[in-house]
Design a protein around this motif. Structure first.
Motif, PDB file in Angstrom:
ATOM      1  N   ASP A  47       1.336  11.169   0.646  1.00  0.00           N
ATOM      2  CA  ASP A  47       2.745  11.358   1.444  1.00  0.00           C
ATOM      3  C   ASP A  47       3.107  12.943   1.406  1.00  0.00           C
ATOM      4  O   ASP A  47       2.717  13.198   0.107  1.00  0.00           O
ATOM      5  CB  ASP A  47       3.530  10.405   0.564  1.00  0.00           C
ATOM      6  CG  ASP A  47       4.937  10.426   1.602  1.00  0.00           C
ATOM      7  OD1 ASP A  47       5.553  11.457   2.102  1.00  0.00           O
ATOM      8  OD2 ASP A  47       5.868   9.341   1.508  1.00  0.00           O
ATOM      9  N   GLU A  75     -16.987  -3.944   4.421  1.00  0.00           N
ATOM     10  CA  GLU A  75     -16.985  -3.129   3.081  1.00  0.00           C
ATOM     11  C   GLU A  75     -15.486  -2.846   2.869  1.00  0.00           C
ATOM     12  O   GLU A  75     -14.772  -2.433   3.779  1.00  0.00           O
ATOM     13  CB  GLU A  75     -17.776  -1.933   3.157  1.00  0.00           C
ATOM     14  CG  GLU A  75     -17.629  -1.282   1.752  1.00  0.00           C
ATOM     15  CD  GLU A  75     -18.623  -0.121   1.730  1.00  0.00           C
ATOM     16  OE1 GLU A  75     -19.569  -0.010   0.875  1.00  0.00           O
ATOM     17  OE2 GLU A  75     -18.383   0.958   2.544  1.00  0.00           O
ATOM     18  N   SER A  76     -14.934  -2.839   1.648  1.00  0.00           N
ATOM     19  CA  SER A  76     -13.451  -2.580   1.219  1.00  0.00           C
ATOM     20  C   SER A  76     -13.319  -1.176   1.417  1.00  0.00           C
ATOM     21  O   SER A  76     -14.308  -0.295   1.126  1.00  0.00           O
ATOM     22  CB  SER A  76     -13.193  -3.232   0.062  1.00  0.00           C
ATOM     23  OG  SER A  76     -13.785  -2.542  -1.127  1.00  0.00           O
ATOM     24  N   VAL A  77     -11.970  -0.861   1.470  1.00  0.00           N
ATOM     25  CA  VAL A  77     -11.723   0.852   1.374  1.00  0.00           C
ATOM     26  C   VAL A  77     -12.027   1.271  -0.009  1.00  0.00           C
ATOM     27  O   VAL A  77     -12.513   2.338   0.037  1.00  0.00           O
ATOM     28  CB  VAL A  77     -10.245   0.859   1.750  1.00  0.00           C
ATOM     29  CG1 VAL A  77      -9.821   2.182   1.478  1.00  0.00           C
ATOM     30  CG2 VAL A  77     -10.118   0.746   3.301  1.00  0.00           C
ATOM     31  N   HIS A  96      -7.100   6.020   8.879  1.00  0.00           N
ATOM     32  CA  HIS A  96      -7.305   4.421   9.068  1.00  0.00           C
ATOM     33  C   HIS A  96      -6.271   3.839   9.678  1.00  0.00           C
ATOM     34  O   HIS A  96      -5.007   4.064   9.519  1.00  0.00           O
ATOM     35  CB  HIS A  96      -7.395   4.051   7.494  1.00  0.00           C
ATOM     36  CG  HIS A  96      -8.191   2.531   7.361  1.00  0.00           C
ATOM     37  ND1 HIS A  96      -7.828   1.533   7.550  1.00  0.00           N
ATOM     38  CD2 HIS A  96      -9.335   2.493   6.950  1.00  0.00           C
ATOM     39  CE1 HIS A  96      -8.706   0.597   7.375  1.00  0.00           C
ATOM     40  NE2 HIS A  96      -9.673   1.069   6.909  1.00  0.00           N
ATOM     41  N   LYS A 139      -4.978   0.812   9.285  1.00  0.00           N
ATOM     42  CA  LYS A 139      -4.112   0.126   8.274  1.00  0.00           C
ATOM     43  C   LYS A 139      -3.272   0.931   7.239  1.00  0.00           C
ATOM     44  O   LYS A 139      -3.922   2.076   6.650  1.00  0.00           O
ATOM     45  CB  LYS A 139      -5.273  -0.676   7.328  1.00  0.00           C
ATOM     46  CG  LYS A 139      -5.767  -1.820   8.126  1.00  0.00           C
ATOM     47  CD  LYS A 139      -4.734  -2.895   8.429  1.00  0.00           C
ATOM     48  CE  LYS A 139      -5.361  -4.057   9.276  1.00  0.00           C
ATOM     49  NZ  LYS A 139      -4.050  -5.121   9.990  1.00  0.00           N
ATOM     50  N   GLU A 140      -2.109   0.755   7.250  1.00  0.00           N
ATOM     51  CA  GLU A 140      -1.219   1.370   6.435  1.00  0.00           C
ATOM     52  C   GLU A 140      -1.474   1.338   4.824  1.00  0.00           C
ATOM     53  O   GLU A 140      -1.454   0.083   4.687  1.00  0.00           O
ATOM     54  CB  GLU A 140       0.218   1.082   6.860  1.00  0.00           C
ATOM     55  CG  GLU A 140       0.187   1.556   8.430  1.00  0.00           C
ATOM     56  CD  GLU A 140       1.790   1.051   8.950  1.00  0.00           C
ATOM     57  OE1 GLU A 140       2.723   0.570   8.212  1.00  0.00           O
ATOM     58  OE2 GLU A 140       1.882   1.129  10.035  1.00  0.00           O
ATOM     59  N   GLY A 141      -1.667   2.490   4.200  1.00  0.00           N
ATOM     60  CA  GLY A 141      -1.758   2.230   2.766  1.00  0.00           C
ATOM     61  C   GLY A 141      -3.310   2.412   2.522  1.00  0.00           C
ATOM     62  O   GLY A 141      -3.496   2.620   1.340  1.00  0.00           O
ATOM     63  N   ALA A 142      -4.195   2.471   3.391  1.00  0.00           N
ATOM     64  CA  ALA A 142      -5.697   2.720   3.206  1.00  0.00           C
ATOM     65  C   ALA A 142      -5.792   3.823   2.643  1.00  0.00           C
ATOM     66  O   ALA A 142      -6.732   3.920   1.383  1.00  0.00           O
ATOM     67  CB  ALA A 142      -6.496   2.224   4.492  1.00  0.00           C
ATOM     68  N   TYR A 191      -4.327   5.454   0.474  1.00  0.00           N
ATOM     69  CA  TYR A 191      -3.657   5.085  -0.940  1.00  0.00           C
ATOM     70  C   TYR A 191      -4.732   4.358  -1.915  1.00  0.00           C
ATOM     71  O   TYR A 191      -5.114   4.787  -2.981  1.00  0.00           O
ATOM     72  CB  TYR A 191      -2.190   4.569  -0.951  1.00  0.00           C
ATOM     73  CG  TYR A 191      -1.781   4.138  -2.399  1.00  0.00           C
ATOM     74  CD1 TYR A 191      -1.063   5.001  -3.283  1.00  0.00           C
ATOM     75  CD2 TYR A 191      -2.067   2.912  -2.688  1.00  0.00           C
ATOM     76  CE1 TYR A 191      -0.834   4.866  -4.516  1.00  0.00           C
ATOM     77  CE2 TYR A 191      -1.632   2.563  -4.103  1.00  0.00           C
ATOM     78  CZ  TYR A 191      -0.998   3.584  -4.921  1.00  0.00           C
ATOM     79  OH  TYR A 191      -0.489   3.138  -6.045  1.00  0.00           O
ATOM     80  N   VAL A 192      -5.156   3.326  -1.292  1.00  0.00           N
ATOM     81  CA  VAL A 192      -6.181   2.659  -1.871  1.00  0.00           C
ATOM     82  C   VAL A 192      -7.453   3.418  -2.298  1.00  0.00           C
ATOM     83  O   VAL A 192      -8.033   3.261  -3.274  1.00  0.00           O
ATOM     84  CB  VAL A 192      -6.439   1.325  -0.940  1.00  0.00           C
ATOM     85  CG1 VAL A 192      -7.674   0.221  -1.709  1.00  0.00           C
ATOM     86  CG2 VAL A 192      -5.246   0.464  -0.982  1.00  0.00           C
ATOM     87  N   HIS A 223       2.179   4.950   9.593  1.00  0.00           N
ATOM     88  CA  HIS A 223       3.010   5.093   8.341  1.00  0.00           C
ATOM     89  C   HIS A 223       3.026   6.632   8.159  1.00  0.00           C
ATOM     90  O   HIS A 223       4.090   7.421   8.427  1.00  0.00           O
ATOM     91  CB  HIS A 223       2.264   4.492   7.378  1.00  0.00           C
ATOM     92  CG  HIS A 223       2.632   4.686   5.792  1.00  0.00           C
ATOM     93  ND1 HIS A 223       1.794   4.562   4.633  1.00  0.00           N
ATOM     94  CD2 HIS A 223       4.050   4.681   5.661  1.00  0.00           C
ATOM     95  CE1 HIS A 223       2.595   4.698   3.667  1.00  0.00           C
ATOM     96  NE2 HIS A 223       3.930   4.689   4.108  1.00  0.00           N
ATOM     97  N   ASN A 224       2.027   7.656   7.537  1.00  0.00           N
ATOM     98  CA  ASN A 224       2.090   8.883   7.199  1.00  0.00           C
ATOM     99  C   ASN A 224       1.186   9.737   7.718  1.00  0.00           C
ATOM    100  O   ASN A 224      -0.215   9.172   8.222  1.00  0.00           O
ATOM    101  CB  ASN A 224       1.930   8.902   5.510  1.00  0.00           C
ATOM    102  CG  ASN A 224       3.267   8.438   4.624  1.00  0.00           C
ATOM    103  OD1 ASN A 224       4.325   9.105   5.144  1.00  0.00           O
ATOM    104  ND2 ASN A 224       3.120   7.968   3.743  1.00  0.00           N
ATOM    105  N   TYR A 267      16.782   2.927   8.551  1.00  0.00           N
ATOM    106  CA  TYR A 267      16.352   3.708   6.992  1.00  0.00           C
ATOM    107  C   TYR A 267      16.149   4.883   6.952  1.00  0.00           C
ATOM    108  O   TYR A 267      16.275   5.494   5.984  1.00  0.00           O
ATOM    109  CB  TYR A 267      15.205   2.498   6.738  1.00  0.00           C
ATOM    110  CG  TYR A 267      13.784   2.919   7.169  1.00  0.00           C
ATOM    111  CD1 TYR A 267      13.470   2.321   8.399  1.00  0.00           C
ATOM    112  CD2 TYR A 267      12.956   3.745   6.743  1.00  0.00           C
ATOM    113  CE1 TYR A 267      12.030   2.455   8.917  1.00  0.00           C
ATOM    114  CE2 TYR A 267      11.733   4.344   7.174  1.00  0.00           C
ATOM    115  CZ  TYR A 267      11.420   3.570   8.139  1.00  0.00           C
ATOM    116  OH  TYR A 267      10.124   4.048   8.714  1.00  0.00           O
TER     117      TYR A 267
END
Lengths: 307, 137
Positions: free
Chosen positions: A6, A82-84, A102, A104-107, A109-110, A127-128, A192
Motif C-alpha cells: 500500500d 496452487e496457493s499464492v 492479482h 484477488k484483493e490482498g493476494a 499481501y499474502v 484495492h491497491n 469512507y
C-alpha cells in the motif's frame, strides 16, 4: 523483508527519497544502467495489463537486470490450484524481487508474508495500486516542484477508481492541499474515503457535478473514465457524458499551468486534440512510471541486502 | 424470574440488550455440555436493559469475541460460589477467525486455509477492516 503493498506503507520522507532517486535516474541514466546487474525481477501478472507489466520490465532492463515473466493466470500453476503463498515461496527460489498483479484483493499481501524476497503490489483487484500512485506523485512533483498548497480536481468515476482513492490518501498528507471532486451522483467518492482521508484531516473539499464550474480553480486535473454501465439510468448517462469529456474548448477556462493527468487507458474522456496541449501530462506520467519503479526496485533490493 | 446461581463457572454481565444471542452464537456456547442460561432484557440501573449469560463451567472463553460484540461486557469468574475474577474486556486490536470477510474479491474467498483476520482501524466508530482487502466487517 520490506515489500510495498500500500502506498501508505511509505512515509512522506521515503516518498521524497524515491522521487529524488527517480529524478537522479532521469538526469544520469548511465549511472544506473548496471545497478541491478545479475539481479532478476519476476513479474507475476495473473490479470491482463499492458502499461504496468511493461513498465516494470523496462525498469528492470534499464537497471541492467533480468526479467522473468508470468503474463496470465492460465499459464501458471495458479491454474492448477496452487496457493499464492506457495507461488511466492517457489518464485523466491528463482528471483530477487517480485512484482505481482492479482485479481484477488490482498493476494500480494499474502505473497509478501510468504516470500523471502521483496514483493511489489502491481495492482490487486479494485484495492491497491501503489506504483500508480507513486507514478502520479512523481508527475505532480516534476510538473509543480512541490506537493503543498495544490488544488487537485478528480473528474469522472470517483467511486470505483482505485487510483483516485489512493492518490487522495497520499496527497492528504501534505499541507495546504484542497480537493475538488467532480462526478455524477452515482459515481461520487465513497463515504469512507471522504471520512478517513479528507474530513478527518480537516482538508477543504468541493463536490460538484459540473467540471466547467471549477476548472479555472485547479492546479491538477486528474481525469478518469466514466463507463456507461456504471450509471443506473441511460438518461443520466446521456446528460452527463459530454461534461466529462475534456476538449480544447473547456481548457480555455483552465489555468495556463494546469497539469492534466490520467491513469490510462483513455477511451474518449480526453479528446485527442488535447494531446498537443502543453498542459497534457498523461503520457509523461507513463514515462515517470518507469522511473519511479526503477527507484522502487533499487530501494527494496538495497533494503533486502541484495544490492 | 429466578435462575439458580452458579458455584463454578462464568457470568458474562453488562451485555447490551439483544447482544446476548449474538455472543451465544459466536462463542459457540450451544456446543457445550454444561448448563448455559441466557437472560434477556434484565432491568439494569446503569443500562436500562441488559442481557446476562451464565455458564455452569469454568471454560476458556475467547475474550476477543466478547470485546468485538460488546466491549462494555464484563466477565466474572465464579469459584466455590465466590467471585474470584472480574475481567473488563474492551475492543480487541485484531480478530482472528471470528468473522469472515464478505468481499467476494478478497483472497480469503478462494484460499480457504488463510485465517480471516480483521484489524481495528477506528476505535471511535468501532470499525474493523479485513487485513487483506480492507473491507469493513
Amino acid at each position: 523483508m520490506r515489500s510495498l503493498i500500500d502506498v501508505l506503507d511509505l512515509s512522506t520522507g521515503e516518498i521524497d527519497e524515491l522521487i529524488a532517486t527517480a529524478c537522479d535516474i532521469i538526469e544520469n541514466p548511465a549511472k544506473y544502467s548496471e545497478a541491478c546487474h545479475g539481479k532478476k525481477l519476476a513479474t507475476l501478472f495473473f490479470e491482463p495489463s499492458t502499461r504496468t507489466r511493461l513498465s516494470f520490465e523496462a525498469a528492470m532492463y534499464e537497471l541492467g537486470g533480468h526479467v522473468m515473466s508470468v503474463s496470465s493466470g492460465a499459464s501458471s500453476s495458479a491454474a492448477k490450484g496452487e496457493s499464492v503463498a506457495d507461488t511466492a515461496k517457489t518464485v523466491s527460489c528463482y528471483a530477487d524481487i517480485i512484482a505481482m498483479r492479482h485479481p484477488k484483493e490482498g493476494a500480494p499481501y499474502v505473497a509478501a508474508k510468504n516470500a523471502s524476497i521483496p514483493v511489489i503490489n502491481a495492482g490487486d483487484g479494485g484495492h491497491n495500486h501503489p506504483t500508480q500512485t507513486l507514478t502520479d506523485l512523481l508527475t505532480i512533483y516534476r510538473e509543480k516542484g512541490h506537493f503543498e498548497n495544490l488544488t487537485i480536481g478528480f473528474c469522472g468515476d470517483l467511486k470505483f477508481g482505485r487510483t483516485v482513492h489512493s492518490l487522495i490518501s497520499a496527497m492528504s498528507r501534505y499541507a495546504g492541499v484542497k480537493f475538488v471532486l467532480i462526478s455524477p451522483e452515482e459515481l461520487k467518492v465513497p463515504s469512507y474515503v471522504k471520512s478517513e482521508s479528507i474530513k478527518k484531516k480537516g482538508i477543504p473539499y468541493v463536490q460538484t457535478e459540473e467540471l466547467m464550474d471549477v476548472i479555472g480553480d485547479l492546479d491538477i486535473l486528474y481525469m478518469t473514465r466514466v463507463q456507461r454501465e456504471r450509471f443506473f439510468n441511460e438518461e443520466d448517462y446521456l446528460r452527463l457524458k459530454d461534461s466529462y469529456v475534456l476538449d480544447p474548448k473547456k481548457l480555455e477556462k483552465a489555468k495556463k499551468d494546469l497539469c492534466i493527468m490520467h491513469p490510462l487507458p483513455r477511451v474518449n474522456e480526453i479528446s485527442i486534440a488535447v494531446d498537443d496541449d502543453p498542459r497534457a501530462c498523461y503520457f509523461k506520467q507513463v514515462l515517470n512510471g518507469k522511473y519511479i519503479r526503477m527507484a522502487l526496485i533499487l530501494k527494496l533490493l538495497k533494503e533486502a541486502g541484495t544490492l | 424470574m429466578n435462575i439458580d446461581s452458579i458455584s463454578n463457572g462464568i457470568v458474562i454481565d453488562h451485555i447490551k440488550a439483544d447482544n446476548g444471542m449474538k455472543l451465544y452464537e459466536l462463542l459457540d456456547l450451544g456446543s457445550l455440555a454444561c448448563s448455559v442460561a441466557i437472560i434477556k432484557n434484565v432491568t439494569s440501573k446503569k443500562m436500562g436493559k441488559k442481557d446476562i449469560i451464565k455458564i455452569d463451567a469454568d471454560i476458556p472463553l475467547n475474550l476477543d469475541v466478547i470485546g468485538y460484540v460488546d466491549p462494555g461486557a464484563t466477565v466474572n469468574v465464579i469459584r466455590d460460589g465466590k467471585l474470584v475474577e472480574k475481567k473488563i474486556i474492551g475492543m480487541p486490536e485484531a480478530l482472528t477467525n471470528v468473522i469472515k470477510c464478505k468481499n467476494p474479491r478478497c483472497i480469503t474467498s478462494t484460499e480457504q486455509e488463510l485465517p480471516h483476520i480483521f484489524k481495528l482501524t477506528d476505535k471511535d466508530t468501532k470499525t474493523y477492516r479485513c487485513l487483506y482487502c480492507e473491507t469493513k466487517a
